[in-house]
Design a protein around this motif. Structure first.
Motif, mmCIF file in Angstrom:
data_model
loop_
_atom_site.group_PDB
_atom_site.id
_atom_site.type_symbol
_atom_site.label_atom_id
_atom_site.label_comp_id
_atom_site.label_asym_id
_atom_site.label_seq_id
_atom_site.Cartn_x
_atom_site.Cartn_y
_atom_site.Cartn_z
ATOM 1 N N HIS A 28 -81.878 24.758 -24.114
ATOM 2 C CA HIS A 28 -80.735 23.916 -23.750
ATOM 3 C C HIS A 28 -80.666 23.751 -22.232
ATOM 4 C CE1 HIS A 28 -78.684 24.658 -27.712
ATOM 5 N NE2 HIS A 28 -79.406 25.762 -27.635
ATOM 6 N N HIS A 128 -82.639 21.808 -28.529
ATOM 7 C CA HIS A 128 -81.369 21.537 -29.220
ATOM 8 C C HIS A 128 -81.442 20.215 -29.992
ATOM 9 C CE1 HIS A 128 -76.671 21.309 -28.655
ATOM 10 N NE2 HIS A 128 -77.044 21.027 -29.882
ATOM 11 N N CYS A 136 -80.134 17.122 -25.612
ATOM 12 C CA CYS A 136 -80.124 18.398 -24.889
ATOM 13 C C CYS A 136 -81.451 19.078 -25.190
ATOM 14 C CB CYS A 136 -78.958 19.269 -25.366
ATOM 15 S SG CYS A 136 -78.925 20.929 -24.631
HETATM 16 ZN ZN LIG Z 1 -77.757 22.291 -26.053
#
Ligand SMILES: [Zn+2]
Length: 368
Positions: A28, A128, A136
């Motif tokens: 992330h 993500h 992300c």
């Molecule tokens: Zn994330």
């Protein structure tokens, strides 16, 4: 080095309610400009069902949740992302620039270290976006996902070259003449092995790590598992404020100047026991017993701001012993080695025991 600042078990119900056997790593970006320490502190403090295992900035990597518990980060409910992945947040992605680039570099190192620790390949690294479609890690994606994977792979390659590991493709470990190649990257050796029926892949110790039907596929030379030991001290003048955890002999704990007053240690397997003798007392305080605990609860030896001049450690697993030494007056004293008893090995304690404070400690667990 990964600094552990694990969440209180009181908050497991909100932040990491499920036990987890991880199958990969999820990357992330924080979309924020806060440091790793602040991201971890904020995550642990608030009562939202939002969490992650590690935050990394341009200076350090901090773990806030044990790897054997889940985190709420992937946005896939009770899917694989939230329940089976180790979540890594890279800091300073909002503004980007040199601080973010430095954070990404440390992230590549830490992710590579985790892959090695779990015996995983680069294919275990996800983002993500793979779980919920959210864009992300946004800045890492902008700058190129494959570029980031290449950074991790470069760390993996560097690490395997550093420790000299080579994977050999042979019919059997003893048949060196049959060798089809030697590779520093295990996956490459396995790929080669797949082309040769009747061959295996062996690591540097002769352990068969992959078989494509070679003879005596597993004739493993039993190699003892490496047990890591983490230790830390708090020195006089700092109360109960400990220095960062130190893994094995990657560093010493203490500052070589101020007297050590509190000591903690825990191994990744087994139990370590230790006790200290404060200068003012001339006797040992009660022994403390530590083991690896996902709850992040550890006992400590000593009292805040009360220097000790002797420390003893012992380790309970057969086939292993603990080695440690103390610094006094700017010099390292001799190594001390103990098994399950303080009397095993020589000296029995580290330190001078004559009122001279200990200013740094090194310790590790080794095989015997
Ligand atoms: Zn994330």
């Amino acid at each position: 080095m990964l600094i552990q600042r694990l969440i209180s078990s009181d908050k497991y119900g909100i932040k990491c309610p499920y036990v987890m056997d991880p199958i990969g790593i999820c990357i992330h970006n924080t979309a924020n400009d806060a440091s790793a320490a602040n991201e971890i502190a904020y995550m642990q403090r608030n009562n939202n069902e939002v969490s992650f295992h590690i935050a990394i900035d341009d200076k350090e990597a901090i773990q806030g949740i044990p790897f054997n518990r889940n985190a709420w980060a992937a946005g896939d409910g009770n899917g694989q992302g939230n329940r089976r992945y180790i979540h890594v947040e890279i800091c300073y992605s909002k503004s980007g620039g040199p601080k973010f680039e430095a954070a990404e570099k440390i992230a590549a190192q830490e992710v590579a270290a985790l892959l090695k620790q779990y015996g995983w390949g680069i294919d275990r690294v996800t983002k993500h976006q793979d779980f919920s479609g959210k864009y992300c890690p946004h800045r890492t994606l902008d700058m190129g996902w494959q570029r980031f994977l290449n950074m991790i792979q470069a760390e993996l390659n560097g690490a395997s070259q550093e420790n000299g590991e080579l994977y050999r493709v042979r019919k059997s470990w003893g048949d060196a003449a049959s060798q089809k190649g030697a590779y520093s990257i295990k996956e490459n050796a396995i790929a080669e092995c797949k082309n040769h029926s009747g061959y295996n892949v062996y690591d540097s110790n002769g352990n068969c790590v992959y078989s494509n039907g070679g003879s005596q596929p597993s004739q493993p030379t039993p190699t003892k598992e490496k047990i890591d030991l983490f230790s830390r001290v708090a020195v006089k003048g700092r109360g109960s404020k400990y220095y960062d955890w130190v893994k094995n002999l990657t560093d010493y704990t203490g500052d070589m100047k101020n007297p050590c007053c509190l000591f903690m240690a825990y191994p990744t397997k087994g139990e370590v026991r230790f006790r200290v003798s404060p200068i003012s007392e001339g006797r040992y305080y009660s022994e403390v017993q530590n083991y690896y605990s996902s709850k992040g609860i550890y006992d400590e030896a000593g009292l805040p701001n009360v220097p000790f001049d002797k420390i003893q450690m012992r380790f309970d697993l057969p086939g292993y012993k603990i080695r440690y030494r103390a610094m006094c007056n700017g010099c390292w004293l001799d190594w001390v080695e103990n098994g399950n008893s303080y009397m095993e090995g020589h000296n029995g304690y580290a330190g001078l025991g004559d009122g001279t404070p200990i200013t740094a400690i090194e310790c590790e667990i080794v095989t015997r």
